[in-house]
Design a protein around this motif. Structure first.
Motif, PDB file in Angstrom:
ATOM      1  N   ALA A 112       1.033  -1.003  -0.273  1.00 51.21           N
ATOM      2  CA  ALA A 112      -0.457  -0.057   0.416  1.00 51.21           C
ATOM      3  C   ALA A 112       1.180   1.349   0.165  1.00 51.21           C
ATOM      4  O   ALA A 112       0.241   2.431  -0.338  1.00 51.21           O
ATOM      5  CB  ALA A 112      -0.857  -0.128   1.055  1.00 51.21           C
ATOM      6  N   GLY A 113       2.411   0.745  -0.037  1.00 48.27           N
ATOM      7  CA  GLY A 113       3.179   2.519   0.316  1.00 48.27           C
ATOM      8  C   GLY A 113       2.926   3.021   1.034  1.00 48.27           C
ATOM      9  O   GLY A 113       3.690   4.071   0.435  1.00 48.27           O
ATOM     10  N   PHE A 114       2.404   2.999   1.972  1.00 51.77           N
ATOM     11  CA  PHE A 114       2.924   4.608   3.226  1.00 51.77           C
ATOM     12  C   PHE A 114       4.015   4.126   3.883  1.00 51.77           C
ATOM     13  O   PHE A 114       4.464   2.590   4.234  1.00 51.77           O
ATOM     14  CB  PHE A 114       1.699   3.976   4.290  1.00 51.77           C
ATOM     15  N   GLY A 115       4.828   4.936   4.554  1.00 53.04           N
ATOM     16  CA  GLY A 115       6.087   4.644   4.574  1.00 53.04           C
ATOM     17  C   GLY A 115       5.425   3.853   6.706  1.00 53.04           C
ATOM     18  O   GLY A 115       4.943   4.139   7.312  1.00 53.04           O
ATOM     19  N   PHE A 116       6.417   3.189   6.502  1.00 47.40           N
ATOM     20  CA  PHE A 116       6.821   2.020   7.532  1.00 47.40           C
ATOM     21  C   PHE A 116       6.406   2.500   9.016  1.00 47.40           C
ATOM     22  O   PHE A 116       5.532   2.101  10.313  1.00 47.40           O
ATOM     23  CB  PHE A 116       7.709   1.079   7.941  1.00 47.40           C
ATOM     24  N   GLU A 117       7.158   3.229   9.560  1.00 47.53           N
ATOM     25  CA  GLU A 117       7.783   3.369  10.506  1.00 47.53           C
ATOM     26  C   GLU A 117       6.385   4.382  10.975  1.00 47.53           C
ATOM     27  O   GLU A 117       5.421   4.711  12.516  1.00 47.53           O
ATOM     28  CB  GLU A 117       9.114   4.596  10.759  1.00 47.53           C
ATOM     29  N   ASP A 118       5.702   5.698  10.112  1.00 48.96           N
ATOM     30  CA  ASP A 118       5.237   6.920  10.247  1.00 48.96           C
ATOM     31  C   ASP A 118       3.208   5.632  10.241  1.00 48.96           C
ATOM     32  O   ASP A 118       2.651   5.679  10.994  1.00 48.96           O
ATOM     33  CB  ASP A 118       5.057   7.190   8.968  1.00 48.96           C
ATOM     34  N   GLY A 119       3.853   4.643   9.439  1.00 51.00           N
ATOM     35  CA  GLY A 119       1.680   3.398   9.750  1.00 51.00           C
ATOM     36  C   GLY A 119       2.270   3.098  10.779  1.00 51.00           C
ATOM     37  O   GLY A 119       0.557   3.512  11.213  1.00 51.00           O
ATOM     38  N   VAL A 120       3.307   2.672  11.235  1.00 55.45           N
ATOM     39  CA  VAL A 120       3.132   1.878  12.665  1.00 55.45           C
ATOM     40  C   VAL A 120       2.614   2.721  13.930  1.00 55.45           C
ATOM     41  O   VAL A 120       1.548   2.414  14.833  1.00 55.45           O
ATOM     42  CB  VAL A 120       4.256   0.803  13.130  1.00 55.45           C
ATOM     43  N   ARG A 121       2.937   4.188  13.719  1.00 60.83           N
ATOM     44  CA  ARG A 121       3.112   5.122  14.757  1.00 60.83           C
ATOM     45  C   ARG A 121       1.308   5.146  14.375  1.00 60.83           C
ATOM     46  O   ARG A 121       0.842   5.364  16.064  1.00 60.83           O
ATOM     47  CB  ARG A 121       4.022   6.316  14.942  1.00 60.83           C
ATOM     48  N   ILE A 122       1.051   5.654  13.465  1.00 59.91           N
ATOM     49  CA  ILE A 122      -0.881   5.367  13.463  1.00 59.91           C
ATOM     50  C   ILE A 122      -1.252   4.138  14.215  1.00 59.91           C
ATOM     51  O   ILE A 122      -1.950   4.272  14.719  1.00 59.91           O
ATOM     52  CB  ILE A 122      -1.300   6.401  11.923  1.00 59.91           C
ATOM     53  N   ILE A 123      -1.135   3.027  13.313  1.00 63.23           N
ATOM     54  CA  ILE A 123      -1.795   2.358  13.796  1.00 63.23           C
ATOM     55  C   ILE A 123      -1.195   1.996  16.038  1.00 63.23           C
ATOM     56  O   ILE A 123      -2.308   1.753  16.445  1.00 63.23           O
ATOM     57  CB  ILE A 123      -0.484   1.025  13.569  1.00 63.23           C
ATOM     58  N   CYS A 124      -0.180   1.727  16.177  1.00 63.16           N
ATOM     59  CA  CYS A 124      -0.306   2.377  17.328  1.00 63.16           C
ATOM     60  C   CYS A 124      -0.685   2.927  17.995  1.00 63.16           C
ATOM     61  O   CYS A 124      -1.245   2.557  19.096  1.00 63.16           O
ATOM     62  CB  CYS A 124       1.396   2.507  18.410  1.00 63.16           C
ATOM     63  N   GLU A 125      -0.924   4.185  18.094  1.00 65.26           N
ATOM     64  CA  GLU A 125      -1.437   5.624  18.014  1.00 65.26           C
ATOM     65  C   GLU A 125      -3.378   5.000  18.731  1.00 65.26           C
ATOM     66  O   GLU A 125      -3.853   5.393  19.379  1.00 65.26           O
ATOM     67  CB  GLU A 125      -1.601   6.840  17.816  1.00 65.26           C
ATOM     68  N   GLU A 126      -3.904   4.447  17.237  1.00 65.13           N
ATOM     69  CA  GLU A 126      -5.036   3.973  17.005  1.00 65.13           C
ATOM     70  C   GLU A 126      -5.802   2.694  18.048  1.00 65.13           C
ATOM     71  O   GLU A 126      -6.443   2.371  19.401  1.00 65.13           O
ATOM     72  CB  GLU A 126      -5.324   3.185  16.043  1.00 65.13           C
ATOM     73  N   ILE A 127      -4.239   2.024  18.597  1.00 62.93           N
ATOM     74  CA  ILE A 127      -4.862   0.815  19.237  1.00 62.93           C
ATOM     75  C   ILE A 127      -4.695   1.061  20.910  1.00 62.93           C
ATOM     76  O   ILE A 127      -5.201   1.072  21.821  1.00 62.93           O
ATOM     77  CB  ILE A 127      -3.603  -0.700  19.677  1.00 62.93           C
ATOM     78  N   ASP A 128      -3.815   2.239  21.555  1.00 58.86           N
ATOM     79  CA  ASP A 128      -3.662   2.854  22.222  1.00 58.86           C
ATOM     80  C   ASP A 128      -4.470   3.392  22.919  1.00 58.86           C
ATOM     81  O   ASP A 128      -5.165   3.767  24.384  1.00 58.86           O
ATOM     82  CB  ASP A 128      -2.322   3.807  22.543  1.00 58.86           C
ATOM     83  N   ALA A 129      -5.173   4.025  21.941  1.00 55.94           N
ATOM     84  CA  ALA A 129      -6.462   4.744  22.238  1.00 55.94           C
ATOM     85  C   ALA A 129      -8.182   4.284  22.478  1.00 55.94           C
ATOM     86  O   ALA A 129      -8.779   4.477  22.873  1.00 55.94           O
ATOM     87  CB  ALA A 129      -7.327   5.731  20.895  1.00 55.94           C
ATOM     88  N   PHE A 130      -7.742   3.105  21.902  1.00 57.56           N
ATOM     89  CA  PHE A 130      -8.950   2.124  22.201  1.00 57.56           C
ATOM     90  C   PHE A 130      -9.255   1.550  23.240  1.00 57.56           C
ATOM     91  O   PHE A 130      -8.163   1.482  23.968  1.00 57.56           O
ATOM     92  CB  PHE A 130      -9.300   0.823  20.960  1.00 57.56           C
ATOM     93  N   ARG A 131     -11.077   2.041  23.772  1.00 55.24           N
ATOM     94  CA  ARG A 131     -11.357   1.389  24.690  1.00 55.24           C
ATOM     95  C   ARG A 131     -12.102   0.279  24.294  1.00 55.24           C
ATOM     96  O   ARG A 131     -13.337   0.021  23.665  1.00 55.24           O
ATOM     97  CB  ARG A 131     -11.909   2.488  25.277  1.00 55.24           C
ATOM     98  N   ALA A 132     -12.057  -1.311  24.773  1.00 54.99           N
ATOM     99  CA  ALA A 132     -11.976  -2.244  24.326  1.00 54.99           C
ATOM    100  C   ALA A 132     -13.150  -2.650  25.827  1.00 54.99           C
ATOM    101  O   ALA A 132     -13.319  -2.883  26.195  1.00 54.99           O
ATOM    102  CB  ALA A 132     -11.208  -3.656  24.472  1.00 54.99           C
ATOM    103  N   ASP A 133     -14.484  -3.809  24.557  1.00 58.99           N
ATOM    104  CA  ASP A 133     -15.144  -4.488  26.157  1.00 58.99           C
ATOM    105  C   ASP A 133     -14.245  -5.606  26.408  1.00 58.99           C
ATOM    106  O   ASP A 133     -14.570  -6.040  27.645  1.00 58.99           O
ATOM    107  CB  ASP A 133     -16.195  -4.428  25.682  1.00 58.99           C
TER     108      ASP A 133
END
Length: 166
Positions: free
Chosen positions: A118-139
């Motif tokens: 998909a061509g997105f920069g690896f470290e920048d993409g991983v940062r976004i993924i980590c931020e989303e996981i970190d912010a997620f509030r699961a049941d």
């Protein structure tokens, strides 16, 4: 939300749900999709395609077939032949987590969605993924794993995850 960075083949993982780095057509080609398709058997791609297309950032869930999981959540961070964006990665990861939680999954394994073909920069993409996981509030989710295939990607993923967690 707490999560772990691991190294290995996503198709060999045991979890309630495995996330596929998909395009909006949901046709499974190479990379993560290819690994999952080979390990699961032909039914996975057929079912995924039948559920597509989905919107950019959207998800669709299929059976996991021969994989050691209940579900495969196909997270579409790119259009076919196109590239992922920060917004599409963020949406695809958030929607995959929401879907896994809605399915009452306790465990999910995510690849670096949007960072391969998909061509997105690896470290920048991983940062976004980590931020989303970190912010997620699961049941229901208690075991969230972010997986890298190569040693270099694993090292980079760990560095980024640690920085996001600080």
């Amino acid at each position: 939300m707490e999560f772990e960075v691991i190294q290995g083949d996503i198709a060999a993982q045991s979890a309630d749900a495995l996330v596929n780095a998909a395009n909006t057509s949901l046709r499974m080609g190479s990379g993560v999709a290819g690994a999952l398709k080979r390990a699961a058997g032909s039914g996975l791609n057929d079912e995924a395609v039948a559920k597509g297309p989905v919107n950019l950032g959207g998800v669709a869930t299929t059976d996991a077939y021969d994989l050691d999981a209940e579900y495969v959540i196909h997270a579409a961070a790119m259009p076919p032949g196109g590239q992922a964006t920060a917004e599409s990665i963020r949406d695809a990861v958030r929607n995959a987590l929401v879907e896994a939680d809605a399915l009452d999954c306790e465990s999910v394994v995510l690849p670096a969605v949007g960072c391969g073909i998909a061509g997105f920069g690896f470290e920048d993409g991983v940062r976004i993924i980590c931020e989303e996981i970190d912010a997620f509030r699961a049941d229901s989710l208690t075991d969230v794993r972010l997986i890298a295939y190569s040693d270099d990607d694993f090292q980079a993923m760990q560095r980024v995850a640690e920085a996001v967690g600080d």
